[in-house]
Design a protein around this motif. Structure first.
Motif, short mmCIF file in Angstrom:
data_model
loop_
_atom_site.label_atom_id
_atom_site.label_comp_id
_atom_site.label_asym_id
_atom_site.label_seq_id
_atom_site.Cartn_x
_atom_site.Cartn_y
_atom_site.Cartn_z
N GLY A 102 0.79 -1.22 0.00
CA GLY A 102 0.00 0.00 0.00
C GLY A 102 0.82 1.26 0.00
N ARG A 156 -0.99 10.41 1.64
CA ARG A 156 -2.28 9.72 1.76
C ARG A 156 -2.10 8.22 1.78
NH1 ARG A 156 -5.33 12.10 -3.15
NH2 ARG A 156 -6.77 10.38 -2.67
N ALA A 157 -1.21 7.70 0.95
CA ALA A 157 -0.97 6.25 0.93
C ALA A 157 -0.33 5.79 2.24
CB ALA A 157 -0.10 5.88 -0.26
N GLU A 216 -0.58 7.04 5.17
CA GLU A 216 -1.49 7.13 6.30
C GLU A 216 -2.74 6.27 6.13
OE1 GLU A 216 -2.27 11.29 6.54
OE2 GLU A 216 -0.26 11.80 7.28
N SER A 217 -2.83 5.52 5.05
CA SER A 217 -4.06 4.79 4.72
C SER A 217 -4.21 3.49 5.49
CB SER A 217 -4.09 4.48 3.22
OG SER A 217 -3.11 3.50 2.90
N ALA A 218 -5.47 3.00 5.52
CA ALA A 218 -5.75 1.68 6.09
C ALA A 218 -5.08 0.59 5.26
CB ALA A 218 -7.26 1.46 6.16
N ASP A 219 -4.99 0.80 3.94
CA ASP A 219 -4.33 -0.18 3.09
C ASP A 219 -2.87 -0.35 3.47
OD1 ASP A 219 -6.53 -0.88 1.66
OD2 ASP A 219 -5.96 0.14 -0.19
N MET A 220 -2.21 0.73 3.84
CA MET A 220 -0.82 0.65 4.26
C MET A 220 -0.70 -0.21 5.51
SD MET A 220 2.41 1.39 4.22
CE MET A 220 3.80 1.76 5.28
N ARG A 221 -1.61 0.00 6.47
CA ARG A 221 -1.58 -0.80 7.70
C ARG A 221 -1.89 -2.26 7.40
NH1 ARG A 221 -4.03 4.02 9.33
NH2 ARG A 221 -6.13 3.14 9.20
N GLU A 234 -8.68 2.31 0.75
CA GLU A 234 -8.96 3.41 1.68
C GLU A 234 -7.86 3.51 2.74
OE1 GLU A 234 -11.97 1.03 4.69
OE2 GLU A 234 -12.80 2.09 2.94
#
Length: 261
Positions: free
Chosen positions: A135, A236-237, A239-244, A261
């Motif tokens: 992500g 944005r990437a 800090e995203s939920a996808d990154m987590r 997201e």
């Protein structure tokens, strides 16, 4: 805490070893800071050729240690920013640099190898860029290094799919200069460095600098709005939920469930 980077001098050739074999030479903030300092020292001390390799026989570098991401907010710096700063220090070394890919190279580790002037790979190693699987929007500096080396189409394939390639494919694509059998690879890399170090330092450094200037001559540079857009996309990437989710899936050895997201 034990050092993450150690230096070995072979006459005018200096070998910098990423020394975290227990984690496949993963990069962390300490390792990147030590590597940056080692690059500055090599520049100041007249080293004629610099070789970068991983400790042991299993990995060059598995990339940034995801466990370190939790330290990001405390340090006020993101991992990608730390990798880019260190890559810039490696790129600024005036003498030729050689990456000895003694094992797999992924993510930021792969970028450090690409930042070097030349690359020698051991047969059978795997190389890959997995940010899309985590992500992450990779920084423009790293993307440009790959595009300058292998062109836009190959860069898109590496980054969009996240699939690793083998040493032989990397040779065909022009990512590595040569592939050597496991028993001869280290000697091959050091012999290449010794050949470079035996030549006139001012001539070699001068040609390296001119080649760098020629590589950048066609670039008009990014406008301020473009830089702002890139920074926003990356923020944005990151800090995203996808990154987590990407980080968790990687650590848990499972397929990620991205939601955009």
């Amino acid at each position: 805490m034990a050092p993450r980077v150690r230096a070995e001098d072979h006459g005018p050739v200096r070998v910098l070893v990423l020394d975290n074999a227990a984690k496949r030479n993963a990069l962390d903030f300490q390792a990147l800071e030590e590597l940056e300092a080692a690059c500055v020292a090599a520049s100041e001390e007249g080293v004629r050729c610099l070789v970068l390799r991983g400790a042991g026989e299993e990995a060059f570098s598995s990339g940034f240690d995801l466990a370190e991401i939790a330290l990001t907010s405390a340090r006020g710096e993101r991992p990608d920013e730390a990798v880019e700063r260190t890559a810039a220090a490696l790129d600024a070394v005036p003498c030729p640099t050689v990456a000895f890919l003694n094992g797999g190279a992924f993510g930021g580790g792969f970028e450090l190898a690409v930042t070097c002037d030349l690359r020698v790979a051991r047969e059978g190693v795997k190389l890959g860029m997995p940010p899309a699987k985590l992500g992450v929007v990779y920084p423009e500096g790293g993307l440009r290094r790959f595009a300058d080396l292998v062109g836009a189409a190959r860069t898109r394939e590496l980054f969009f799919t996240g699939r690793p390639i083998d040493a032989e494919t990397a040779l065909a694509w022009g990512i590595v200069n040569r592939v050597a059998p496991a028993e001869a690879a280290e000697a091959d890399a050091l012999a290449l460095a010794a050949d470079i170090a035996a030549n006139a330092p001012l001539a070699v450094r001068g040609m390296k600098r001119i080649l760098r200037l020629l590589e950048g001559a066609h670039e008009r540079g990014l406008s301020d709005p473009e830089r702002g857009e890139i920074a926003d996309l990356r923020r944005r990437a990151f800090e995203s939920a996808d990154m987590r989710e990407g980080r968790s899936a990687w650590q848990e050895r499972r397929r990620p469930r991205f939601k955009g997201e």
